[in-house]
Design a protein around this motif. Structure first.
Motif, PDB file in Angstrom:
ATOM      1  N   ALA A 171     101.442  30.948 -26.037  1.00  0.00           N
ATOM      2  CA  ALA A 171     101.929  29.733 -25.381  1.00  0.00           C
ATOM      3  C   ALA A 171     102.434  28.694 -26.385  1.00  0.00           C
ATOM      4  O   ALA A 171     103.413  28.004 -26.111  1.00  0.00           O
ATOM      5  CB  ALA A 171     100.827  29.119 -24.513  1.00  0.00           C
ATOM      6  N   THR A 183      96.941  22.206 -21.693  1.00  0.00           N
ATOM      7  CA  THR A 183      97.589  22.905 -20.583  1.00  0.00           C
ATOM      8  C   THR A 183      98.515  23.964 -21.169  1.00  0.00           C
ATOM      9  O   THR A 183      99.420  23.657 -21.942  1.00  0.00           O
ATOM     10  CB  THR A 183      98.398  21.921 -19.711  1.00  0.00           C
ATOM     11  OG1 THR A 183      97.536  20.864 -19.293  1.00  0.00           O
ATOM     12  CG2 THR A 183      98.974  22.626 -18.497  1.00  0.00           C
ATOM     13  N   SER A 184      98.247  25.226 -20.827  1.00  0.00           N
ATOM     14  CA  SER A 184      98.961  26.348 -21.430  1.00  0.00           C
ATOM     15  C   SER A 184      99.257  27.414 -20.389  1.00  0.00           C
ATOM     16  O   SER A 184      98.394  27.734 -19.571  1.00  0.00           O
ATOM     17  CB  SER A 184      98.107  27.004 -22.527  1.00  0.00           C
ATOM     18  OG  SER A 184      97.677  26.065 -23.480  1.00  0.00           O
ATOM     19  N   VAL A 185     100.459  27.972 -20.448  1.00  0.00           N
ATOM     20  CA  VAL A 185     100.825  29.120 -19.621  1.00  0.00           C
ATOM     21  C   VAL A 185     101.551  30.117 -20.522  1.00  0.00           C
ATOM     22  O   VAL A 185     102.406  29.732 -21.325  1.00  0.00           O
ATOM     23  CB  VAL A 185     101.724  28.713 -18.432  1.00  0.00           C
ATOM     24  CG1 VAL A 185     102.211  29.941 -17.663  1.00  0.00           C
ATOM     25  CG2 VAL A 185     100.968  27.775 -17.500  1.00  0.00           C
ATOM     26  N   HIS A 186     101.196  31.382 -20.393  1.00  0.00           N
ATOM     27  CA  HIS A 186     101.849  32.423 -21.188  1.00  0.00           C
ATOM     28  C   HIS A 186     103.347  32.394 -20.912  1.00  0.00           C
ATOM     29  O   HIS A 186     103.771  32.274 -19.758  1.00  0.00           O
ATOM     30  CB  HIS A 186     101.261  33.791 -20.832  1.00  0.00           C
ATOM     31  CG  HIS A 186     101.651  34.842 -21.814  1.00  0.00           C
ATOM     32  ND1 HIS A 186     102.897  35.425 -21.809  1.00  0.00           N
ATOM     33  CD2 HIS A 186     100.961  35.398 -22.836  1.00  0.00           C
ATOM     34  CE1 HIS A 186     102.971  36.299 -22.789  1.00  0.00           C
ATOM     35  NE2 HIS A 186     101.800  36.302 -23.428  1.00  0.00           N
ATOM     36  N   GLY A 191      96.947  31.478 -18.012  1.00  0.00           N
ATOM     37  CA  GLY A 191      97.087  30.029 -17.991  1.00  0.00           C
ATOM     38  C   GLY A 191      95.731  29.369 -18.157  1.00  0.00           C
ATOM     39  O   GLY A 191      94.696  29.974 -17.850  1.00  0.00           O
ATOM     40  N   ARG A 235     105.762  31.755 -17.108  1.00  0.00           N
ATOM     41  CA  ARG A 235     106.227  30.390 -16.841  1.00  0.00           C
ATOM     42  C   ARG A 235     107.247  30.359 -15.707  1.00  0.00           C
ATOM     43  O   ARG A 235     107.806  31.366 -15.328  1.00  0.00           O
ATOM     44  CB  ARG A 235     106.828  29.786 -18.111  1.00  0.00           C
ATOM     45  CG  ARG A 235     105.763  29.506 -19.146  1.00  0.00           C
ATOM     46  CD  ARG A 235     106.309  28.863 -20.385  1.00  0.00           C
ATOM     47  NE  ARG A 235     105.218  28.641 -21.332  1.00  0.00           N
ATOM     48  CZ  ARG A 235     105.384  28.524 -22.636  1.00  0.00           C
ATOM     49  NH1 ARG A 235     106.587  28.585 -23.155  1.00  0.00           N
ATOM     50  NH2 ARG A 235     104.348  28.333 -23.419  1.00  0.00           N
ATOM     51  N   ILE A 252     102.469  27.953 -12.096  1.00  0.00           N
ATOM     52  CA  ILE A 252     101.091  28.130 -12.574  1.00  0.00           C
ATOM     53  C   ILE A 252     100.567  26.845 -13.206  1.00  0.00           C
ATOM     54  O   ILE A 252      99.448  26.405 -12.906  1.00  0.00           O
ATOM     55  CB  ILE A 252     100.991  29.319 -13.549  1.00  0.00           C
ATOM     56  CG1 ILE A 252     101.335  30.617 -12.814  1.00  0.00           C
ATOM     57  CG2 ILE A 252      99.597  29.395 -14.180  1.00  0.00           C
ATOM     58  CD1 ILE A 252     101.546  31.813 -13.732  1.00  0.00           C
ATOM     59  N   ALA A 253     101.350  26.207 -14.049  1.00  0.00           N
ATOM     60  CA  ALA A 253     100.892  24.978 -14.698  1.00  0.00           C
ATOM     61  C   ALA A 253     100.628  23.890 -13.658  1.00  0.00           C
ATOM     62  O   ALA A 253      99.628  23.176 -13.747  1.00  0.00           O
ATOM     63  CB  ALA A 253     101.920  24.500 -15.722  1.00  0.00           C
TER      64      ALA A 253
END
Length: 128
Positions: A22, A69-72, A52, A76, A80-81
């Motif tokens: 991420a 806050t992280s999403v692969h 995420g 994205r 998801i975020a």
């Protein structure tokens, strides 16, 4: 759609893998001691894979803070975020926080405004 899990306590390896993808950087530390002191953390799982994550730190009182806050990258642009932030908001309120703070880079202004955050003035000192 990934499943959201409240306080899943992902392994250091899971978080490191997600963080590296991420943020395009190695994970800065082991999150295990951090998560044990957090108000909450939310993981988004696609099957058994952490895709995420968001951490809700707090001051032990009425202020909570969204962090990491992280999403692969492969996951994205699927909401998801937004789901992570909204669930973190719900859980923080349920657990007694009255204020939820977040710091972000300017290009994320639209995202966080869409999640309900209002702009405020704040101060910052870089310590290192």
């Amino acid at each position: 759609m990934p499943e959201l899990r409240i306080d899943p306590f992902p392994s250091a390896a899971e978080l490191s893998t997600l963080w590296s993808a991420a943020w395009d950087a190695p994970a800065p530390r082991d999150f295990t001691p951090i998560l044990s002191r957090s108000l909450a953390h939310i993981g988004a799982y696609h099957g058994d894979r952490l895709v995420g994550f968001v951490n809700v730190a707090w001051d032990g009182g009425i202020h909570a803070f969204l962090l990491d806050t992280s999403v692969h990258p492969d996951m994205r642009r699927q909401g998801i975020a937004t789901r992570l932030v909204r669930e973190a908001t719900r859980v923080a309120q349920e657990r007694g926080a009255e204020w939820l703070h977040v710091d972000f880079e300017p290009h994320l202004t639209g995202f966080y405004r869409a999640c309900g955050f209002k702009p405020t003035e704040a101060g910052l000192i870089k310590l290192a």
